[in-house]
Design an enzyme around this catalytic site. Structure first.
Site, short mmCIF file in Angstrom:
data_model
loop_
_atom_site.label_atom_id
_atom_site.label_comp_id
_atom_site.label_asym_id
_atom_site.label_seq_id
_atom_site.Cartn_x
_atom_site.Cartn_y
_atom_site.Cartn_z
N HIS A 21 -5.37 -7.60 0.49
CA HIS A 21 -4.49 -6.54 0.37
C HIS A 21 -3.55 -6.43 1.60
O HIS A 21 -2.46 -5.63 1.55
CB HIS A 21 -5.59 -5.19 0.67
CG HIS A 21 -4.88 -4.16 0.35
ND1 HIS A 21 -4.24 -3.61 -1.15
CD2 HIS A 21 -4.52 -2.89 0.81
CE1 HIS A 21 -3.78 -2.20 -1.15
NE2 HIS A 21 -3.99 -2.07 0.24
N TYR A 23 -2.89 11.39 2.09
CA TYR A 23 -3.14 11.13 0.35
C TYR A 23 -3.11 12.59 -0.09
O TYR A 23 -2.70 12.89 -1.19
CB TYR A 23 -4.55 10.47 0.40
CG TYR A 23 -4.82 9.29 0.86
CD1 TYR A 23 -5.28 8.20 -0.14
CD2 TYR A 23 -4.84 8.82 2.29
CE1 TYR A 23 -5.30 6.97 0.08
CE2 TYR A 23 -4.93 7.41 2.42
CZ TYR A 23 -5.38 6.58 1.47
OH TYR A 23 -5.27 5.03 1.66
N ASP A 49 0.77 -1.25 0.12
CA ASP A 49 -0.02 0.04 -0.08
C ASP A 49 1.14 1.21 0.24
O ASP A 49 1.80 1.53 -0.84
CB ASP A 49 -0.84 -0.07 1.08
CG ASP A 49 -2.12 0.87 1.13
OD1 ASP A 49 -3.25 0.57 0.40
OD2 ASP A 49 -1.97 1.98 1.58
#
Length: 415
Positions: A393, A327, A190
């Site tokens: 994930h 982000y 990630d």
């Protein structure tokens, strides 16, 4: 925090502190009060989670948090490892630093993502530092460093503007100037995959190699619509309907958090930091959507304890907003290349693919060949790729045995 020592390499080297995790009783009491006084919304016709997190399951999880979960036991498990804190370029960094007893060990940096924490990596530490006890050979030993990404967990408070490529610079300073390693290995998933890829791009000469759980473009935020995570993903019109449907369903699970975290992280943080249940729901939606579960049962991938522990690490450290701003600041401060060499990521690269993240219409057996035929393969100095059927994930937690195997094999010839 108690200072144990400071490195002597130069007068400008930051001080390194031994750190022990310990939330106060007042913090825990306030948390319990908030959990017990949650204002629950109605949740009609949502047995299949089509509107988001199912209220009945969330109430079950919160009841476990109130009545059965024991933070002090988890805290004790965490403190069995060696924790440190250091401030690099005005950025507080927390990390586990577990040295191997073997003199031939090489250092490896393991980096998490969102909504992960450093604790998602803890299953790898003992097998990597003491491989012969866990089915490996002493020649495969590593010194293991597991940091909390800036603005996550105990790496707080984060300065404004921190993002993945700036974090890579901090990691390089940590490994070379603070811990004194001239060369090191790195692995990440990630955000950790982007941070690790940037290390492999900018600092390849200092790396034995890098290992990735995800292949992500370093310039993926350098677009006019960085909040649209699927802008570059096209589904051909002639794609069989079933595969097309699978592809569209897979795209949906990444869209909402990505857009909100880039566009409005501060706005949503007021609610999530105030309500531990609201935060848990926001995290739970991603865990369930991104993990490899059996019939949507999240507890086939994560224990209740692990989910609550990760929620605690966001809520109790006050890092809800800084983790989400990561982000936004990856979009606000676009990545720029450090060189024009090809491949872009010069460090020898290993990749672990897990079946729970297979592209639509691609089996685990087809995964490597499909990747090599695709556009991303040219970005890397490919050294090793291995697919595994199990895991989604969150591979470091979901299938640690696969990750350990691949890290050992990947770096065996690169030491």
């Amino acid at each position: 925090m108690k200072q144990v020592y400071s490195m002597q390499q130069s007068s400008h080297t930051p001080e390194l502190f031994r750190f022990q995790i310990n939330f106060s009783e007042d913090q825990l009491t306030d948390l319990k009060y908030r959990l017990q006084h949650t204002q629950w919304p109605d949740d009609p016709d949502n047995q299949d989670w089509k509107y988001g997190v199912n209220g009945r399951y969330l109430k079950t999880l919160v009841n476990y948090w109130i009545t059965s979960y024991n933070w002090r036991e988890v805290e004790q498990q965490m403190n069995q490892f060696s924790h440190y804190k250091v401030t690099i370029q005005d950025t507080p960094i927390h990390f586990i630093y577990q040295k191997s007893p073997h003199s031939t060990a090489i250092p490896i940096l393991l980096t998490h993502g969102w909504p992960w924490s450093f604790w998602d990596m803890h299953k790898l530490i003992a097998p990597l530092t003491n491989p012969e006890i866990y089915g490996g050979n002493s020649e495969d030993a590593f010194d293991v460093i597991v940091p909390s990404v800036p603005g996550y967990g105990f790496s707080t408070p984060a300065p404004a503007g921190i993002n993945f490529w700036k974090t890579a610079d901090l990691w390089h300073i940590l490994m070379q100037k603070i811990l004194g390693y001239t060369h090191y290995a790195a692995s990440g998933g990630d955000w950790g995959a982007l941070i690790t890829s940037q290390l492999g791009h900018k600092y390849a000469d200092s790396l034995y190699g890098i290992h990735l759980m995800h292949t992500m473009e370093l310039d993926q935020f350098n677009t006019e619509k960085p909040w649209d995570v699927m802008a570059s993903h096209k589904t051909a019109e002639n794609t069989p309907s079933q595969i097309r449907k699978q592809a569209l369903n897979r795209m949906k699970v990444f869209v909402s958090h990505y857009a909100v975290h880039i566009l409005d992280p501060q706005t949503i943080a007021y609610g999530l930091q105030d309500s531990p249940v609201g935060l848990l729901a926001w995290l739970l939606e991603r865990w369930r959507s991104w993990a490899q579960t059996e019939n949507g049962n999240i507890e086939t991938a994560f224990s209740k304890e692990h989910m609550i522990t990760n929620a605690m690490l966001y809520y109790m450290t006050g890092t809800v907003v800084s983790s989400m701003r990561f982000y936004a600041d990856s979009a606000h401060y676009p990545w720029q290349p450090s060189h024009t060499h090809r491949p872009l990521i010069q460090a020898p690269t290993g990749i672990t693919f897990l079946g729970g993240e297979n592209p639509s219409g691609v089996t685990t057996q087809q995964r490597v060949e499909a990747f090599k035929k695709g556009p991303k393969a040219a970005l890397y100095n490919l050294h090793y790729i291995n697919p595994h059927e199990r895991g989604g994930h969150f591979g470091y937690y979901e299938n640690p045995a696969a990750v350990i195997e691949d890290i050992r094999v990947m770096f065996r010839t690169l030491r």
